[in-house]
Design a protein around this motif. Structure first.
Motif, PDB file in Angstrom:
ATOM      1  N   PRO A 194       8.518  11.796  71.335  1.00  0.00           N
ATOM      2  CA  PRO A 194       7.338  11.815  70.746  1.00  0.00           C
ATOM      3  C   PRO A 194       6.186  12.663  70.896  1.00  0.00           C
ATOM      4  N   ILE A 195       5.419  13.097  70.005  1.00  0.00           N
ATOM      5  CA  ILE A 195       4.244  14.058  70.311  1.00  0.00           C
ATOM      6  C   ILE A 195       3.095  13.280  69.493  1.00  0.00           C
ATOM      7  N   ILE A 196       2.023  13.159  70.182  1.00  0.00           N
ATOM      8  CA  ILE A 196       0.678  12.824  69.628  1.00  0.00           C
ATOM      9  C   ILE A 196      -0.445  13.844  69.570  1.00  0.00           C
ATOM     10  N   ILE A 213       0.082  15.686  79.346  1.00  0.00           N
ATOM     11  CA  ILE A 213      -1.072  15.854  78.892  1.00  0.00           C
ATOM     12  C   ILE A 213      -1.401  17.556  78.730  1.00  0.00           C
ATOM     13  N   VAL A 214      -1.474  18.163  77.402  1.00  0.00           N
ATOM     14  CA  VAL A 214      -1.793  19.255  77.104  1.00  0.00           C
ATOM     15  C   VAL A 214      -3.106  19.303  76.448  1.00  0.00           C
ATOM     16  N   GLU A 215      -3.912  19.342  77.312  1.00  0.00           N
ATOM     17  CA  GLU A 215      -5.534  19.352  77.071  1.00  0.00           C
ATOM     18  C   GLU A 215      -6.413  20.355  78.032  1.00  0.00           C
ATOM     19  N   ASP A 216      -7.207  21.141  77.423  1.00  0.00           N
ATOM     20  CA  ASP A 216      -7.946  22.048  78.027  1.00  0.00           C
ATOM     21  C   ASP A 216      -9.457  21.537  78.599  1.00  0.00           C
ATOM     22  N   LEU A 232       6.767  11.469  76.506  1.00  0.00           N
ATOM     23  CA  LEU A 232       5.783  11.484  75.299  1.00  0.00           C
ATOM     24  C   LEU A 232       4.739  12.765  75.785  1.00  0.00           C
ATOM     25  N   VAL A 233       4.578  13.326  74.701  1.00  0.00           N
ATOM     26  CA  VAL A 233       3.374  14.380  74.942  1.00  0.00           C
ATOM     27  C   VAL A 233       2.054  14.147  74.330  1.00  0.00           C
ATOM     28  N   LEU A 234       0.926  14.364  74.842  1.00  0.00           N
ATOM     29  CA  LEU A 234      -0.371  14.089  74.065  1.00  0.00           C
ATOM     30  C   LEU A 234      -0.819  15.580  74.139  1.00  0.00           C
ATOM     31  N   LEU A 235      -1.194  15.882  72.839  1.00  0.00           N
ATOM     32  CA  LEU A 235      -1.339  17.604  72.603  1.00  0.00           C
ATOM     33  C   LEU A 235      -2.529  17.793  71.846  1.00  0.00           C
ATOM     34  N   ILE A 260       8.291  22.683  71.446  1.00  0.00           N
ATOM     35  CA  ILE A 260       8.724  21.650  72.231  1.00  0.00           C
ATOM     36  C   ILE A 260       9.789  21.111  71.327  1.00  0.00           C
ATOM     37  N   ARG A 261       9.605  21.078  69.866  1.00  0.00           N
ATOM     38  CA  ARG A 261      10.550  20.370  68.874  1.00  0.00           C
ATOM     39  C   ARG A 261      11.837  21.283  69.132  1.00  0.00           C
ATOM     40  N   ALA A 262      11.779  22.508  69.374  1.00  0.00           N
ATOM     41  CA  ALA A 262      13.152  23.220  69.451  1.00  0.00           C
ATOM     42  C   ALA A 262      13.989  22.776  70.634  1.00  0.00           C
ATOM     43  N   VAL A 263      13.507  22.014  71.665  1.00  0.00           N
ATOM     44  CA  VAL A 263      14.246  21.541  72.723  1.00  0.00           C
ATOM     45  C   VAL A 263      14.197  20.048  72.826  1.00  0.00           C
ATOM     46  N   SER A 264      13.503  19.260  72.113  1.00  0.00           N
ATOM     47  CA  SER A 264      13.347  17.908  72.339  1.00  0.00           C
ATOM     48  C   SER A 264      12.837  17.200  71.081  1.00  0.00           C
TER      49      SER A 264
END
Length: 233
Positions: A74-76, A6-9, A48-51, A67-71
């Motif tokens: 799924p990204i939401i 989870i990438v959320e501030d 999976l990533v929540l962004l 992230i797409r450069a290495v994997s």
């Protein structure tokens, strides 16, 4: 157990998502350093990533590209920005889905489950053509996933290319020149030291699956993947 990063501030939203998703047997990690998101992603190897979009320093679009450069995981995007252009930009930068805030937790869970099934589960397309299986050690090129028995790990793009080279030439010597010339193009030059670092990472991923000592260095010639997992089973 599937892993979600989870990438959320907003700490309140992070905690709400973490508590809810853990009830459904997901392993959850949240961003610790907003300057090191790609590094944290590669260390955690989530499924999976929540962004979020609005983040300190660099926005979510930037980190989605990194992230797409290495994997291919799924990204939401989950964001309060609800314009059509933001959603278009998310998709163009590599996202798989977009949820606007405020959101319903049930909708988030449904979208996560749907993507997990599509990418890793029974709805995965071209499953057979994307999978290399060597005596039970499987590499899924569509998801950058290496698995053996009941364990699996995610690979970076470079690690996946290396694993594919070795699995398609198992028990054969693969030269360093072949790896340097065939796996990296002229626009993305990689020297011997960088190749060595990636080889070390592939060895570690194999060890994480319980396969020790399979990737041999053949002095003066290159590398060879030996089917030690087959002999010990």
């Amino acid at each position: 157990m599937r892993r979600i990063y989870i990438v959320e501030d907003d700490p309140k939203i992070r905690d709400i998502l973490t508590d809810y998703l853990q009830k459904y047997d997901y392993d959850i990690a949240s961003v610790n350093d907003f300057d090191q998101i790609q590094e944290e992603f590669q260390d955690y190897q989530p499924h999976l990533v929540l962004l979020d979009i609005n983040l300190p320093r660099f926005d979510g679009f930037y980190w989605c590209r990194k992230i797409r450069a290495v994997s291919n995981c799924p990204i939401i995007f989950i964001s309060a920005r609800d314009s059509g252009m933001d959603q278009v930009m998310a998709i163009e930068n590599g996202a798989d889905d977009y949820i606007t805030k405020p959101f319903q937790l049930e909708v988030v869970l449904a979208k996560i489950k749907s993507l997990m099934r599509r990418v890793y589960g029974e709805y995965r397309t071209d499953k057979n053509s994307q999978v290399i299986d060597v005596s039970g050690l499987q590499l899924d090129n569509s998801t950058f996933t290496l698995s053996f028995q009941d364990k699996q790990c995610l690979l970076t793009k470079k690690e996946c290319l290396l694993a594919k080279a070795f699995l398609t030439q198992v028990e054969k010597i693969v030269s360093r020149e072949y790896l340097l010339e065939r796996l990296w193009d002229d626009q993305d030059f990689v020297d011997d030291n960088t190749l060595s670092v990636n080889i070390t990472r592939v060895r570690k991923k194999l060890a994480d699956l319980g396969i020790e000592g399979a990737l041999k260095t053949i002095r003066g010639a290159g590398y060879k993947l030996e089917k030690v997992w087959e002999r010990s089973s």
